[in-house]
Design a protein around this motif. Structure first.
Motif, PDB file in Angstrom:
ATOM      1  N   LEU A 164     -30.826  18.797  22.292  1.00  0.00           N
ATOM      2  CA  LEU A 164     -30.794  18.020  22.888  1.00  0.00           C
ATOM      3  C   LEU A 164     -30.642  16.393  22.169  1.00  0.00           C
ATOM      4  N   SER A 165     -31.958  15.632  22.439  1.00  0.00           N
ATOM      5  CA  SER A 165     -32.510  14.436  22.257  1.00  0.00           C
ATOM      6  C   SER A 165     -31.533  13.711  20.551  1.00  0.00           C
ATOM      7  N   ILE A 166     -31.289  14.682  20.038  1.00  0.00           N
ATOM      8  CA  ILE A 166     -31.161  14.165  18.606  1.00  0.00           C
ATOM      9  C   ILE A 166     -29.700  14.456  18.374  1.00  0.00           C
ATOM     10  N   GLY A 167     -29.154  14.256  19.985  1.00  0.00           N
ATOM     11  CA  GLY A 167     -28.046  14.772  19.514  1.00  0.00           C
ATOM     12  C   GLY A 167     -26.974  15.979  20.360  1.00  0.00           C
ATOM     13  N   ALA A 168     -27.151  17.005  20.363  1.00  0.00           N
ATOM     14  CA  ALA A 168     -26.644  17.954  20.240  1.00  0.00           C
ATOM     15  C   ALA A 168     -26.059  17.957  21.580  1.00  0.00           C
ATOM     16  N   ASP A 169     -24.994  18.341  22.403  1.00  0.00           N
ATOM     17  CA  ASP A 169     -24.257  18.461  23.262  1.00  0.00           C
ATOM     18  C   ASP A 169     -24.604  20.375  23.832  1.00  0.00           C
ATOM     19  N   ASP A 170     -25.276  21.522  22.928  1.00  0.00           N
ATOM     20  CA  ASP A 170     -25.130  22.140  24.054  1.00  0.00           C
ATOM     21  C   ASP A 170     -26.635  22.783  22.620  1.00  0.00           C
ATOM     22  N   TYR A 171     -27.256  24.267  23.202  1.00  0.00           N
ATOM     23  CA  TYR A 171     -28.603  24.709  22.652  1.00  0.00           C
ATOM     24  C   TYR A 171     -28.664  26.130  23.513  1.00  0.00           C
ATOM     25  N   VAL A 172     -28.148  27.125  22.060  1.00  0.00           N
ATOM     26  CA  VAL A 172     -27.685  28.369  22.608  1.00  0.00           C
ATOM     27  C   VAL A 172     -29.030  29.847  21.370  1.00  0.00           C
ATOM     28  N   THR A 173     -29.550  30.430  22.637  1.00  0.00           N
ATOM     29  CA  THR A 173     -30.701  31.000  21.437  1.00  0.00           C
ATOM     30  C   THR A 173     -30.359  32.435  21.162  1.00  0.00           C
ATOM     31  N   ILE A 199     -18.583  21.546  16.088  1.00  0.00           N
ATOM     32  CA  ILE A 199     -19.489  22.375  15.129  1.00  0.00           C
ATOM     33  C   ILE A 199     -20.561  23.219  16.076  1.00  0.00           C
ATOM     34  N   ILE A 200     -20.448  24.286  15.331  1.00  0.00           N
ATOM     35  CA  ILE A 200     -21.633  25.486  15.224  1.00  0.00           C
ATOM     36  C   ILE A 200     -22.870  25.198  14.514  1.00  0.00           C
ATOM     37  N   ARG A 214     -24.503  12.341  14.005  1.00  0.00           N
ATOM     38  CA  ARG A 214     -24.138  11.485  15.009  1.00  0.00           C
ATOM     39  C   ARG A 214     -24.285  10.384  14.485  1.00  0.00           C
ATOM     40  N   GLU A 215     -24.386   9.942  13.612  1.00  0.00           N
ATOM     41  CA  GLU A 215     -24.378   8.446  12.828  1.00  0.00           C
ATOM     42  C   GLU A 215     -23.156   7.318  13.006  1.00  0.00           C
ATOM     43  N   THR A 216     -22.140   9.398  12.402  1.00  0.00           N
ATOM     44  CA  THR A 216     -20.596   8.577  12.675  1.00  0.00           C
ATOM     45  C   THR A 216     -19.317   8.973  13.734  1.00  0.00           C
ATOM     46  N   ARG A 217     -19.947   9.936  13.853  1.00  0.00           N
ATOM     47  CA  ARG A 217     -19.090  11.259  14.262  1.00  0.00           C
ATOM     48  C   ARG A 217     -19.583  11.251  15.927  1.00  0.00           C
ATOM     49  N   GLU A 218     -18.503  11.829  16.885  1.00  0.00           N
ATOM     50  CA  GLU A 218     -18.436  12.206  18.336  1.00  0.00           C
ATOM     51  C   GLU A 218     -18.718  13.480  18.285  1.00  0.00           C
ATOM     52  N   LEU A 219     -18.303  14.509  17.877  1.00  0.00           N
ATOM     53  CA  LEU A 219     -17.676  15.838  17.951  1.00  0.00           C
ATOM     54  C   LEU A 219     -18.687  16.386  18.156  1.00  0.00           C
ATOM     55  N   PRO A 220     -18.322  17.323  19.392  1.00  0.00           N
ATOM     56  CA  PRO A 220     -19.563  18.633  19.944  1.00  0.00           C
ATOM     57  C   PRO A 220     -20.085  19.357  19.526  1.00  0.00           C
ATOM     58  N   ILE A 221     -21.324  19.380  18.884  1.00  0.00           N
ATOM     59  CA  ILE A 221     -22.466  20.134  18.551  1.00  0.00           C
ATOM     60  C   ILE A 221     -23.219  21.248  18.940  1.00  0.00           C
ATOM     61  N   ILE A 222     -22.532  22.019  18.758  1.00  0.00           N
ATOM     62  CA  ILE A 222     -24.193  23.744  19.489  1.00  0.00           C
ATOM     63  C   ILE A 222     -24.627  24.155  18.368  1.00  0.00           C
ATOM     64  N   LEU A 223     -26.312  23.889  18.830  1.00  0.00           N
ATOM     65  CA  LEU A 223     -27.582  24.514  17.790  1.00  0.00           C
ATOM     66  C   LEU A 223     -27.278  25.447  18.462  1.00  0.00           C
ATOM     67  N   LEU A 224     -27.370  26.574  17.305  1.00  0.00           N
ATOM     68  CA  LEU A 224     -28.534  27.944  17.025  1.00  0.00           C
ATOM     69  C   LEU A 224     -29.308  27.821  16.757  1.00  0.00           C
ATOM     70  N   VAL A 263     -17.921  27.668  23.852  1.00  0.00           N
ATOM     71  CA  VAL A 263     -17.030  26.912  22.967  1.00  0.00           C
ATOM     72  C   VAL A 263     -15.704  26.147  24.016  1.00  0.00           C
ATOM     73  N   LYS A 264     -15.360  26.753  24.583  1.00  0.00           N
ATOM     74  CA  LYS A 264     -14.472  26.895  25.517  1.00  0.00           C
ATOM     75  C   LYS A 264     -14.286  25.246  26.020  1.00  0.00           C
ATOM     76  N   SER A 265     -15.583  25.141  26.709  1.00  0.00           N
ATOM     77  CA  SER A 265     -16.027  24.378  27.971  1.00  0.00           C
ATOM     78  C   SER A 265     -16.436  22.818  27.183  1.00  0.00           C
ATOM     79  N   GLN A 266     -16.524  22.812  26.226  1.00  0.00           N
ATOM     80  CA  GLN A 266     -17.023  21.349  25.402  1.00  0.00           C
ATOM     81  C   GLN A 266     -15.569  21.293  24.909  1.00  0.00           C
TER      82      GLN A 266
END
Length: 233
Positions: free
Chosen positions: A94-103, A52-53, A71-81, A115-118
């Motif tokens: 990052l504290s609430i469960g995101a795997d990456d943060y892009v500005t 998810i982006i 994050r209550e039910t799923r573990e797939l990667p999440i990137i926040l914008l 995305v490829k790395s995640q």
């Protein structure tokens, strides 16, 4: 071209969605689109998604609230914008469960690389890996690398793929001190670029989940000035 995976794009700015579509379709990804967190949650219930982006600032349900729900039910990667670029904003994401943060504004090619790395890390650490021993036991901490199941004192612990990757890395190197740059390079699969806060946030979240007293950790120990290790008392 074979489909490389399904990405859920979540943003209320149509121009941003269109920009991401151009690059990810060109890379062979299948896409789903949502304009807010509620739409994203609905799509997740009806379609398989690999990553998810998601924008932070959106109507109805923002990215932070949606990430917490996911994050209550799923573990797939999440990137926040986000247009917010302060360290405190990144740490919060990052504290609430995101795997990456892009500005924002972001370089689309950099986002594709992230995305490829995640997805590469998720496939390696978030799914069964027959090369590893099925189970690692460290006192009352049990890490099953085949099922991605972790228990502490008999209680199952839900970890994100990145948290699991860090825990597994420390566990297979039990007793060995790993520096923050080593952890970052191994788990994020990219050069260490002054990302101490990122590693520290994930370690803190791990301790909150597996330790009875995160302030006096039993498993993940800090070796001041060097890094971290798993070495239970």
């Amino acid at each position: 071209m074979a489909v490389r995976g399904t990405i859920l794009l979540v943003d209320d700015e149509k121009e941003i969605i269109k920009l991401m579509e151009i690059y990810f379709v060109n890379e062979g990804y299948s896409l789903l689109r949502a304009s807010d967190g509620l739409e994203a949650l609905d799509l997740l219930e009806r379609h398989p998604v690999d990553l998810i982006i998601m924008d932070v600032m959106m109507p109805r349900m923002d990215g932070i609230a949606a990430c917490m729900r996911i994050r209550e039910t799923r573990e797939l990667p999440i990137i926040l914008l986000s247009a917010k670029s302060q360290d405190i904003d990144k740490i919060a994401g990052l504290s609430i469960g995101a795997d990456d943060y892009v500005t924002k504004p972001f370089n689309p090619l950099e986002l594709v690389a992230r995305v490829k790395s995640q997805l590469r890390r998720y496939k390696q650490f978030g799914r069964p890996d027959i090369r590893d021993e099925a189970q690692i036991e460290i006192d009352d901490l049990v890490i099953n690398t085949a099922t991605h199941k972790v228990t502490a004192d008999g209680e199952e612990i839900k970890l994100t793929p990145r948290e699991f990757a860090i825990l597994r890395l420390l566990a297979v190197n039990r007793g060995i001190v790993l520096s923050m740059d080593k952890i970052y390079q191994e788990v994020w699969n990219e050069p260490f670029m002054e990302s101490k806060n990122t590693v520290m946030v994930h370690i803190r979240k791990l301790r909150e989940k597996i330790e009875k007293d995160p302030q006096a950790p039993r498993y993940i120990k800090t070796v001041w000035g060097i890094g971290y290790k798993i070495d239970p008392d």
